[in-house]
Design a protein around this motif. Structure first.
Motif, PDB file in Angstrom:
ATOM      1  N   GLN A   1      -9.596  12.947  43.825  1.00 18.62           N
ATOM      2  CA  GLN A   1     -10.733  13.617  44.683  1.00 18.62           C
ATOM      3  C   GLN A   1     -11.530  12.264  44.736  1.00 18.62           C
ATOM      4  O   GLN A   1     -12.381  12.065  45.616  1.00 18.62           O
ATOM      5  N   GLU A   2     -12.062  11.768  43.483  1.00 21.94           N
ATOM      6  CA  GLU A   2     -13.117  10.432  43.454  1.00 21.94           C
ATOM      7  C   GLU A   2     -12.597   9.402  44.498  1.00 21.94           C
ATOM      8  O   GLU A   2     -13.304   8.817  45.092  1.00 21.94           O
TER       9      GLU A   2
ATOM     10  N   VAL B   1      -6.929  14.564  57.513  1.00 22.05           N
ATOM     11  CA  VAL B   1      -8.115  15.435  57.441  1.00 22.05           C
ATOM     12  C   VAL B   1      -8.236  16.306  56.234  1.00 22.05           C
ATOM     13  O   VAL B   1      -9.060  16.642  55.983  1.00 22.05           O
ATOM     14  N   LEU B   2      -7.119  16.184  55.582  1.00 19.86           N
ATOM     15  CA  LEU B   2      -6.814  16.787  54.100  1.00 19.86           C
ATOM     16  C   LEU B   2      -7.164  15.905  52.956  1.00 19.86           C
ATOM     17  O   LEU B   2      -6.741  16.108  52.016  1.00 19.86           O
ATOM     18  N   ASN B   3      -7.646  14.564  53.452  1.00 17.36           N
ATOM     19  CA  ASN B   3      -7.962  13.605  52.147  1.00 17.36           C
ATOM     20  C   ASN B   3      -8.580  14.324  50.897  1.00 17.36           C
ATOM     21  O   ASN B   3      -9.445  15.032  50.975  1.00 17.36           O
ATOM     22  N   GLY B   4      -7.816  13.932  49.800  1.00 20.64           N
ATOM     23  CA  GLY B   4      -8.210  14.431  48.665  1.00 20.64           C
ATOM     24  C   GLY B   4      -7.700  15.678  48.049  1.00 20.64           C
ATOM     25  O   GLY B   4      -8.142  15.875  47.084  1.00 20.64           O
ATOM     26  N   ASN B   5      -7.068  16.415  49.007  1.00 20.61           N
ATOM     27  CA  ASN B   5      -6.634  17.835  48.388  1.00 20.61           C
ATOM     28  C   ASN B   5      -5.495  17.621  47.562  1.00 20.61           C
ATOM     29  O   ASN B   5      -4.862  16.501  47.386  1.00 20.61           O
ATOM     30  N   HIS B   6      -5.119  18.858  47.157  1.00 21.97           N
ATOM     31  CA  HIS B   6      -4.115  19.123  46.170  1.00 21.97           C
ATOM     32  C   HIS B   6      -3.211  19.914  46.939  1.00 21.97           C
ATOM     33  O   HIS B   6      -3.438  20.918  47.246  1.00 21.97           O
TER      34      HIS B   6
ATOM     35  N   ALA C   1      -3.094  23.688  47.761  1.00 18.94           N
ATOM     36  CA  ALA C   1      -3.131  24.486  46.551  1.00 18.94           C
ATOM     37  C   ALA C   1      -4.396  24.545  45.972  1.00 18.94           C
ATOM     38  O   ALA C   1      -5.122  23.467  45.846  1.00 18.94           O
ATOM     39  N   TRP C   2      -4.558  25.476  45.261  1.00 21.01           N
ATOM     40  CA  TRP C   2      -6.023  25.815  44.612  1.00 21.01           C
ATOM     41  C   TRP C   2      -5.913  25.129  43.407  1.00 21.01           C
ATOM     42  O   TRP C   2      -4.730  25.018  42.628  1.00 21.01           O
ATOM     43  N   VAL C   3      -7.045  24.361  42.985  1.00 24.38           N
ATOM     44  CA  VAL C   3      -7.144  23.524  41.496  1.00 24.38           C
ATOM     45  C   VAL C   3      -8.288  24.409  40.680  1.00 24.38           C
ATOM     46  O   VAL C   3      -8.960  25.072  41.246  1.00 24.38           O
ATOM     47  N   SER C   4      -8.057  24.143  39.488  1.00 22.12           N
ATOM     48  CA  SER C   4      -9.087  24.716  38.537  1.00 22.12           C
ATOM     49  C   SER C   4     -10.644  24.330  38.792  1.00 22.12           C
ATOM     50  O   SER C   4     -10.823  23.210  39.466  1.00 22.12           O
TER      51      SER C   4
ATOM     52  N   ALA D   1     -11.075  20.772  37.685  1.00 23.60           N
ATOM     53  CA  ALA D   1     -10.600  19.901  38.833  1.00 23.60           C
ATOM     54  C   ALA D   1     -11.523  19.631  39.857  1.00 23.60           C
ATOM     55  O   ALA D   1     -11.313  18.842  40.658  1.00 23.60           O
ATOM     56  N   ARG D   2     -12.439  20.572  40.131  1.00 22.62           N
ATOM     57  CA  ARG D   2     -13.417  20.356  41.446  1.00 22.62           C
ATOM     58  C   ARG D   2     -14.645  19.972  40.925  1.00 22.62           C
ATOM     59  O   ARG D   2     -15.641  20.080  41.741  1.00 22.62           O
TER      60      ARG D   2
END
Ligand SMILES: NC(=O)c1ccc[n+]([C@@H]2O[C@H](COP(=O)([O-])OP(=O)(O)OC[C@H]3O[C@@H](n4cnc5c(N)ncnc54)[C@H](O)[C@@H]3O)[C@@H](O)[C@H]2O)c1
Length: 297
Positions: free
Chosen positions: A193-194, A257-262, A269-272, A275-276
């Motif tokens: 993400q960073e 467009v979904l750069n940084g996603n899991h 997918a959903w992260v904890s 993680a956000r």
């Protein structure tokens, strides 16, 4: 096989071919990494298998060359538990290659007894996070020059149990092998993400991945996990199925467009909550730079 197929949703359906493209896959001599490298080679990329054990890597490279007909499958030594080895790998790669389009940070260790890398980092955080952090950092300019390019970080659902305790990052106060793995997999997502935030507009995008529960050698350090994996081996994914989400993130057109996603099963997918946490992600970045002697910007 039919039931196994139904149980494992998430297949990379991209038809993208990769002639002229260059890819690096870490930990590519076994499991998910080997299958990821094979598919990239099948699509015509020049693929570097970045392996700790060059002899094992050569055998796998030969196997992939025969299966795919692609001779451009190369093995290079990379020990993520030693920053000297990481720097040597990057130095040789940068001298040898004009481009890098796909970097798959796949290698990993799980539940090993308390031990340290050559630089004194706890093994899980050292190999799974810091090793890949340094490798990516050293290859970043090449990735930018080769844009559009992608970095895929193989994390895990296990990140949900992870926490970043900055006072205990190296397990100096408390150590649990299972949790140490979870913490390092959380670090993979925070790093992704960073990195995505920092690379905005550069043409380099990055994604983290949960490959599923996969029948691989990852559980080698735990008798209990080996036993559970064996018991459920029919129901869990094959390494080839486990490679699908990494391939999806490396290949799918328009995913920028979904750069940084899991991702998991080829879907976001959903992260904890941990993680956000942008503050923790930024601090982990700075602390990682500090530990690795990278100037903090
Ligand atoms: N198998 C699963 O169920 C599962 C689930 C979630 C996430 N993952 C993740 O998938 C990735 C691949 O794991 P796998 O299941 O294919 O296991 P695996 O053990 O078959 O593969 C791991 C690879 O990493 C390499 N490696 C370990 N230490 C290294 C080092 N110091 N330097 C260089 N390479 C090193 C190993 O040699 C091996 O090739 C890992 O990051 C793991 O955390 C796996």
């Amino acid at each position: 096989p039919q039931i196994r197929k139904m149980l494992s949703s998430g297949v990379c359906t991209s038809t993208v071919q990769l002639p002229g493209k260059v890819a690096v896959v870490t930990g590519a001599n076994t499991g998910i990494g080997k299958e990821t490298a094979k598919e990239l080679a099948q699509r015509g990329a020049r693929v570097y298998l970045a392996c700790r054990d060059v002899q094992k890597g050569e055998l796998v490279a030969r196997e992939i060359q025969i299966m795919t007909g692609n001779q451009q499958v190369l093995v290079r030594k990379l020990d993520l538990a030693d920053t000297k080895s990481i720097r040597a790998f990057a130095k040789d790669f940068l001298a040898e290659e004009k481009h890098l389009h796909i970097l798959i940070n796949n290698a990993g260790v799980m539940m090993c007894p308390y031990s340290k890398t050559a630089d004194g980092f706890e093994m899980h955080i050292g190999v799974n996070h810091l090793g890949h952090f340094l490798l990516t950092h050293l290859l970043l300019e090449k990735l930018k020059e080769s844009a559009p390019s992608r970095v895929v970080n193989v994390s895990s659902l296990a990140h949900h149990l992870g926490r970043i305790h900055f006072h205990n990052l190296q397990g100096e106060k408390f150590y649990h092998a299972g949790l140490a793995y979870c913490h390092s997999k959380l670090a993979n997502i925070l790093f992704t993400q960073e990195l995505a935030r920092r690379l905005k507009g550069s043409g380099v995008t990055t994604y983290s991945v949960h490959p599923g529960t996969v029948n691989s050698e990852l559980v080698r350090h735990s008798y209990l996990m080996r036993w559970i994996w064996w018991l459920f081996s029919f129901f869990i994914k094959t390494p080839q199925q486990g490679a699908q989400t990494s391939l999806y993130c490396a290949l799918t057109e328009g995913l920028e467009v979904l750069n940084g996603n899991h991702f998991s099963d080829c879907h976001v997918a959903w992260v904890s909550a941990q993680a956000r946490n942008e503050t923790v992600a930024r601090r982990l970045w700075d602390v990682s730079c500090d530990l690795l002697g990278i100037p903090v910007d």
